[in-house]
Design a protein around this motif. Sequence first.
Motif, PDB file in Angstrom:
ATOM      1  N   SER A  31     -37.140  26.767  25.991  1.00  0.00           N
ATOM      2  CA  SER A  31     -37.088  25.984  27.232  1.00  0.00           C
ATOM      3  C   SER A  31     -38.461  25.394  27.541  1.00  0.00           C
ATOM      4  O   SER A  31     -39.477  25.820  26.990  1.00  0.00           O
ATOM      5  N   LYS A  32     -38.485  24.401  28.418  1.00  0.00           N
ATOM      6  CA  LYS A  32     -39.750  23.841  28.892  1.00  0.00           C
ATOM      7  C   LYS A  32     -40.378  24.816  29.877  1.00  0.00           C
ATOM      8  O   LYS A  32     -39.683  25.445  30.674  1.00  0.00           O
ATOM      9  N   ALA A  33     -41.686  24.942  29.846  1.00  0.00           N
ATOM     10  CA  ALA A  33     -42.393  25.822  30.774  1.00  0.00           C
ATOM     11  C   ALA A  33     -42.192  25.298  32.196  1.00  0.00           C
ATOM     12  O   ALA A  33     -42.509  24.142  32.477  1.00  0.00           O
ATOM     13  N   PRO A  34     -41.645  26.121  33.083  1.00  0.00           N
ATOM     14  CA  PRO A  34     -41.457  25.673  34.464  1.00  0.00           C
ATOM     15  C   PRO A  34     -42.800  25.437  35.163  1.00  0.00           C
ATOM     16  O   PRO A  34     -43.788  26.109  34.873  1.00  0.00           O
ATOM     17  N   LYS A  64     -52.414  22.643  26.098  1.00  0.00           N
ATOM     18  CA  LYS A  64     -53.096  23.786  25.478  1.00  0.00           C
ATOM     19  C   LYS A  64     -52.063  24.809  25.031  1.00  0.00           C
ATOM     20  O   LYS A  64     -50.919  24.798  25.472  1.00  0.00           O
ATOM     21  N   LYS A  65     -52.482  25.707  24.174  1.00  0.00           N
ATOM     22  CA  LYS A  65     -51.686  26.889  23.854  1.00  0.00           C
ATOM     23  C   LYS A  65     -51.986  27.896  24.957  1.00  0.00           C
ATOM     24  O   LYS A  65     -53.153  28.146  25.256  1.00  0.00           O
ATOM     25  N   VAL A  66     -50.934  28.452  25.559  1.00  0.00           N
ATOM     26  CA  VAL A  66     -51.131  29.303  26.722  1.00  0.00           C
ATOM     27  C   VAL A  66     -50.403  30.629  26.560  1.00  0.00           C
ATOM     28  O   VAL A  66     -49.223  30.652  26.196  1.00  0.00           O
ATOM     29  N   LEU A  67     -51.116  31.711  26.826  1.00  0.00           N
ATOM     30  CA  LEU A  67     -50.499  33.026  26.955  1.00  0.00           C
ATOM     31  C   LEU A  67     -50.610  33.394  28.429  1.00  0.00           C
ATOM     32  O   LEU A  67     -51.714  33.392  28.983  1.00  0.00           O
ATOM     33  N   ILE A  68     -49.466  33.664  29.054  1.00  0.00           N
ATOM     34  CA  ILE A  68     -49.445  34.085  30.445  1.00  0.00           C
ATOM     35  C   ILE A  68     -49.095  35.564  30.477  1.00  0.00           C
ATOM     36  O   ILE A  68     -48.021  35.969  30.047  1.00  0.00           O
ATOM     37  N   PHE A  91     -45.538  35.466  28.542  1.00  0.00           N
ATOM     38  CA  PHE A  91     -44.983  34.180  28.120  1.00  0.00           C
ATOM     39  C   PHE A  91     -46.010  33.490  27.238  1.00  0.00           C
ATOM     40  O   PHE A  91     -47.195  33.459  27.582  1.00  0.00           O
ATOM     41  N   VAL A  92     -45.555  32.938  26.115  1.00  0.00           N
ATOM     42  CA  VAL A  92     -46.422  32.133  25.254  1.00  0.00           C
ATOM     43  C   VAL A  92     -45.819  30.740  25.217  1.00  0.00           C
ATOM     44  O   VAL A  92     -44.605  30.575  25.013  1.00  0.00           O
ATOM     45  N   ILE A  93     -46.684  29.748  25.425  1.00  0.00           N
ATOM     46  CA  ILE A  93     -46.243  28.360  25.551  1.00  0.00           C
ATOM     47  C   ILE A  93     -47.097  27.494  24.634  1.00  0.00           C
ATOM     48  O   ILE A  93     -48.330  27.629  24.619  1.00  0.00           O
ATOM     49  N   ASN A  94     -46.446  26.608  23.881  1.00  0.00           N
ATOM     50  CA  ASN A  94     -47.192  25.760  22.945  1.00  0.00           C
ATOM     51  C   ASN A  94     -47.752  24.514  23.641  1.00  0.00           C
ATOM     52  O   ASN A  94     -47.525  24.291  24.830  1.00  0.00           O
ATOM     53  N   ALA A 151     -46.927  21.522  23.523  1.00  0.00           N
ATOM     54  CA  ALA A 151     -45.901  20.602  24.017  1.00  0.00           C
ATOM     55  C   ALA A 151     -45.215  21.127  25.279  1.00  0.00           C
ATOM     56  O   ALA A 151     -44.315  20.480  25.814  1.00  0.00           O
ATOM     57  N   GLY A 152     -45.642  22.298  25.743  1.00  0.00           N
ATOM     58  CA  GLY A 152     -45.061  22.859  26.956  1.00  0.00           C
ATOM     59  C   GLY A 152     -43.757  23.598  26.733  1.00  0.00           C
ATOM     60  O   GLY A 152     -43.014  23.856  27.684  1.00  0.00           O
ATOM     61  N   GLU A 153     -43.500  23.984  25.489  1.00  0.00           N
ATOM     62  CA  GLU A 153     -42.274  24.724  25.161  1.00  0.00           C
ATOM     63  C   GLU A 153     -42.576  26.217  25.091  1.00  0.00           C
ATOM     64  O   GLU A 153     -43.580  26.627  24.498  1.00  0.00           O
ATOM     65  N   VAL A 154     -41.709  26.994  25.672  1.00  0.00           N
ATOM     66  CA  VAL A 154     -41.856  28.449  25.645  1.00  0.00           C
ATOM     67  C   VAL A 154     -41.472  28.932  24.250  1.00  0.00           C
ATOM     68  O   VAL A 154     -40.380  28.655  23.761  1.00  0.00           O
ATOM     69  N   THR A 155     -42.394  29.655  23.601  1.00  0.00           N
ATOM     70  CA  THR A 155     -42.140  30.139  22.240  1.00  0.00           C
ATOM     71  C   THR A 155     -41.967  31.655  22.177  1.00  0.00           C
ATOM     72  O   THR A 155     -41.554  32.176  21.149  1.00  0.00           O
ATOM     73  N   TYR A 156     -42.301  32.343  23.274  1.00  0.00           N
ATOM     74  CA  TYR A 156     -42.183  33.801  23.298  1.00  0.00           C
ATOM     75  C   TYR A 156     -42.068  34.249  24.745  1.00  0.00           C
ATOM     76  O   TYR A 156     -42.764  33.731  25.628  1.00  0.00           O
ATOM     77  N   THR A 157     -41.164  35.216  24.971  1.00  0.00           N
ATOM     78  CA  THR A 157     -41.066  35.848  26.290  1.00  0.00           C
ATOM     79  C   THR A 157     -40.883  37.347  26.110  1.00  0.00           C
ATOM     80  O   THR A 157     -40.284  37.803  25.129  1.00  0.00           O
ATOM     81  N   GLU A 158     -41.415  38.085  27.046  1.00  0.00           N
ATOM     82  CA  GLU A 158     -41.135  39.517  27.127  1.00  0.00           C
ATOM     83  C   GLU A 158     -41.081  39.905  28.598  1.00  0.00           C
ATOM     84  O   GLU A 158     -42.063  39.743  29.324  1.00  0.00           O
TER      85      GLU A 158
END
Length: 166
Positions: free
Chosen positions: A22-25, A45-49, A133-136, A138-145
């Motif tokens: 999904s797209k990062a909200p 950016k590559k983002v780890l939340i 949450f890890v987001i690439n 392009a703003g796409e979520v690539t990992y969730t826990e």
Amino acid sequence: MANVTFINNPVTLVGEEVTVGSKAPDFKVVDNGLGEKTWKDFAGKKVLISVVPSLDTGVCDAQTRRFNEEAASFGDDVVVLTISMDLPFAQKRWCGANGIENVITLSDHRDASFGEAYGVLMKELRLLARSIFVINEAGEVTYTEYVPEGTNHPDYDRALEALKAL
């Protein structure tokens, strides 16, 4: 929706669960200088939340320290955020007292905008459920826990692997 407990008591998570692909909200939070930050401030950016209930607890402290240490090895195209309901003043004090320089701490205390957008607001406690949450770029979520028990640690290695894979 993720089933989450906090100190072994079930909690209700407010908002929609974020899923891989999904797209990062968008969200609106407050930085340590009381400035407003939104998703757009980190886009591209590559983002780890890293989401924690409160920096002043043992597991949250350890989680933030771990990601701070790991963040030092990433380049300028990676941002590591720690988001909690702690007041910005408390976050700034905690970071200063603990030498945290590689993670950006953000507060969701004002509107719970992040908590609702990412489905991590614990209704009963008005705290955020422990999650990653890890987001690439392009703003796409690539990992969730969504950590099932709020007093447990997340899977650091899996989250970091997901970030390194970007």
